[in-house]
Scaffold this motif. Structure first.
Motif, PDB file in Angstrom:
ATOM      1  N   GLY A 177      63.662  56.906  54.678  1.00 30.23           N
ATOM      2  CA  GLY A 177      64.982  56.863  55.427  1.00 30.23           C
ATOM      3  C   GLY A 177      65.085  57.480  56.539  1.00 30.23           C
ATOM      4  O   GLY A 177      63.936  58.154  57.285  1.00 30.23           O
ATOM      5  N   ARG A 178      66.287  57.602  57.282  1.00 34.24           N
ATOM      6  CA  ARG A 178      66.514  57.923  58.607  1.00 34.24           C
ATOM      7  C   ARG A 178      67.968  58.203  58.725  1.00 34.24           C
ATOM      8  O   ARG A 178      68.876  58.178  57.941  1.00 34.24           O
ATOM      9  CB  ARG A 178      66.123  57.338  59.480  1.00 34.24           C
ATOM     10  N   LEU A 179      68.304  58.561  60.071  1.00 35.32           N
ATOM     11  CA  LEU A 179      69.791  58.729  60.439  1.00 35.32           C
ATOM     12  C   LEU A 179      70.343  57.296  60.649  1.00 35.32           C
ATOM     13  O   LEU A 179      69.944  56.553  61.548  1.00 35.32           O
ATOM     14  CB  LEU A 179      69.837  59.639  61.515  1.00 35.32           C
ATOM     15  N   LEU A 249      72.228  60.643  56.793  1.00 36.73           N
ATOM     16  CA  LEU A 249      70.879  60.388  56.307  1.00 36.73           C
ATOM     17  C   LEU A 249      71.111  59.593  55.038  1.00 36.73           C
ATOM     18  O   LEU A 249      71.738  59.627  54.140  1.00 36.73           O
ATOM     19  CB  LEU A 249      70.179  61.618  56.035  1.00 36.73           C
ATOM     20  N   LEU A 250      70.219  58.276  55.198  1.00 35.47           N
ATOM     21  CA  LEU A 250      70.380  57.359  54.266  1.00 35.47           C
ATOM     22  C   LEU A 250      69.036  56.632  53.936  1.00 35.47           C
ATOM     23  O   LEU A 250      68.203  56.636  54.772  1.00 35.47           O
ATOM     24  CB  LEU A 250      71.397  56.122  54.767  1.00 35.47           C
ATOM     25  N   PRO A 251      68.536  56.321  52.769  1.00 35.72           N
ATOM     26  CA  PRO A 251      67.439  55.709  52.552  1.00 35.72           C
ATOM     27  C   PRO A 251      67.420  54.218  53.467  1.00 35.72           C
ATOM     28  O   PRO A 251      68.494  53.741  53.415  1.00 35.72           O
ATOM     29  CB  PRO A 251      67.313  55.511  51.036  1.00 35.72           C
ATOM     30  N   SER A 271      64.045  61.234  60.509  1.00 34.87           N
ATOM     31  CA  SER A 271      63.616  60.368  59.205  1.00 34.87           C
ATOM     32  C   SER A 271      62.873  61.483  58.383  1.00 34.87           C
ATOM     33  O   SER A 271      62.654  62.558  58.407  1.00 34.87           O
ATOM     34  CB  SER A 271      62.414  59.584  59.931  1.00 34.87           C
ATOM     35  N   PHE A 272      63.186  60.649  57.030  1.00 29.43           N
ATOM     36  CA  PHE A 272      62.585  61.471  55.922  1.00 29.43           C
ATOM     37  C   PHE A 272      61.717  60.748  54.814  1.00 29.43           C
ATOM     38  O   PHE A 272      61.751  59.624  55.063  1.00 29.43           O
ATOM     39  CB  PHE A 272      63.734  62.167  55.371  1.00 29.43           C
ATOM     40  N   GLU A 273      61.000  61.403  54.134  1.00 25.85           N
ATOM     41  CA  GLU A 273      60.201  60.565  53.036  1.00 25.85           C
ATOM     42  C   GLU A 273      60.406  61.701  51.772  1.00 25.85           C
ATOM     43  O   GLU A 273      59.733  62.853  51.510  1.00 25.85           O
ATOM     44  CB  GLU A 273      58.680  60.435  53.479  1.00 25.85           C
ATOM     45  N   HIS A 274      61.048  61.223  50.886  1.00 27.32           N
ATOM     46  CA  HIS A 274      61.419  61.913  49.678  1.00 27.32           C
ATOM     47  C   HIS A 274      60.285  61.179  48.447  1.00 27.32           C
ATOM     48  O   HIS A 274      60.443  60.288  48.040  1.00 27.32           O
ATOM     49  CB  HIS A 274      62.712  61.762  49.246  1.00 27.32           C
TER      50      HIS A 274
END
Length: 308
Positions: A177-179, A249-251, A271-274
């Motif tokens: 996800g990201r902003l 922040l949302l997937p 950005s993120f990866e969970h």
């Protein structure tokens, strides 16, 4: 007022639990195999024991009181614990039957939900007398429900510090996800600007309870989101972002849905990866049924979502 729980109280609580779950007396009749007058009498007796009004019934239909909702949630925890106790006890006798309680983090991606369904089907086909209770919990409740014994397994991401009281089984898949901002938000018109010119800290952001603060800081660019309010799930975070007043922040499976009218901002800055896991408390006995379910879920998650 109730000072000590008796066997008769357990029976009354089971009647109330069925009525509350069915949202009414009539719907609960076939579940309880009781006639409505007997159900009504049991609820009245329970209310007298607890010295509380649990529900209103009449022309307006069935409606739980605030006190009734609390009793319902606590009763659910009690019966989940009972079911888990019986399941674990049978395991000691190599009897793999009974109820498994599976908790899902709210807002899981649809492909993973499909994988859960396939794993449930496969497990119930292999073990004849297994039933699986599937419930949802908010992200910040995951640790508690796993440790407390309220459930056998939890399916969730986990970005907090991993406590020694929990065991993590990686599913080898993740959510990215990201902003995001809504199309009405001022940042939506600046999405193509260089990151260093956006000054994201000038805009109110919504955070998610329990999510690591590291997700809101971009050290290299020396930018930090300005958290003005918090939500308890991706769904409520989405509602805040869609208001046009917050960024969040949302997937991507939520942010990229055209119906939500969101645009990514800041590029890869936030950005993120969970990673996704099956989680259990260390006191949970991982018998062949639970081990089989974990393996099946990992297999189907890889098929439905692809490897991380």
């Amino acid at each position: 007022m109730l000072n000590r729980l008796q066997e008769s109280d357990i029976k009354l609580l089971r009647v109330f639990y069925a009525v509350a779950s069915c949202n009414g007396f009539t719907a609960a009749e076939p579940v309880l195999r009781m006639q409505r007058p007997n159900i009504s009498a049991a609820i009245k007796k329970l209310e007298e024991r607890l010295d509380l009004v649990l529900c209103h019934r009449g022309r307006g239909g069935f409606q739980m009181t605030k006190e009734g909702e609390v009793v319902f949630q606590e009763t659910k925890r009690i019966f989940n614990s009972f079911d888990n106790f019986v399941f674990n006890l049978k395991t000691l006798h190599d009897d793999f039957s009974g109820h498994i309680t599976l908790m899902l983090m709210s807002g899981l991606p649809k492909p993973l939900m499909n994988a859960v369904s396939l794993a449930v089907d496969s497990t119930m086909a292999k073990f004849d007398d297994i039933h699986i209770n599937i419930q949802t919990r908010l992200y910040n409740e995951i640790e508690h429900v796993a440790v407390s014994g309220e459930c056998h397994l939890v399916v969730s991401s986990f970005e907090m510090v991993k406590p020694e009281s929990l065991v993590f089984h990686p599913l080898e898949v993740s959510t990215r996800g990201r902003l995001y901002a809504h199309q009405r938000h001022p940042l939506a018109r600046q999405k193509d600007k260089p990151v260093e010119e956006l000054k994201l800290e000038d805009y109110a952001a919504v955070g998610i309870n329990g999510l690591s603060t590291a997700n809101y800081v971009a050290e290299k660019q020396k930018q930090r989101l300005a958290i003005h309010t918090f939500s308890d799930s991706y769904e409520s975070c989405l509602a805040a972002v869609m208001s046009g007043h917050y960024i969040g922040l949302l997937p991507d499976y939520i942010g990229q849905d055209p119906a939500n009218q969101l645009v990514p901002v800041g590029g890869e800055l936030f950005s993120f990866e969970h990673q996704l896991f099956v989680i259990n408390g260390k006191n949970t006995i991982l018998n062949p049924v639970l081990k089989y379910f974990i393996r099946e879920l990992a297999h189907f998650a890889g098929q439905e979502m692809g490897t991380a």
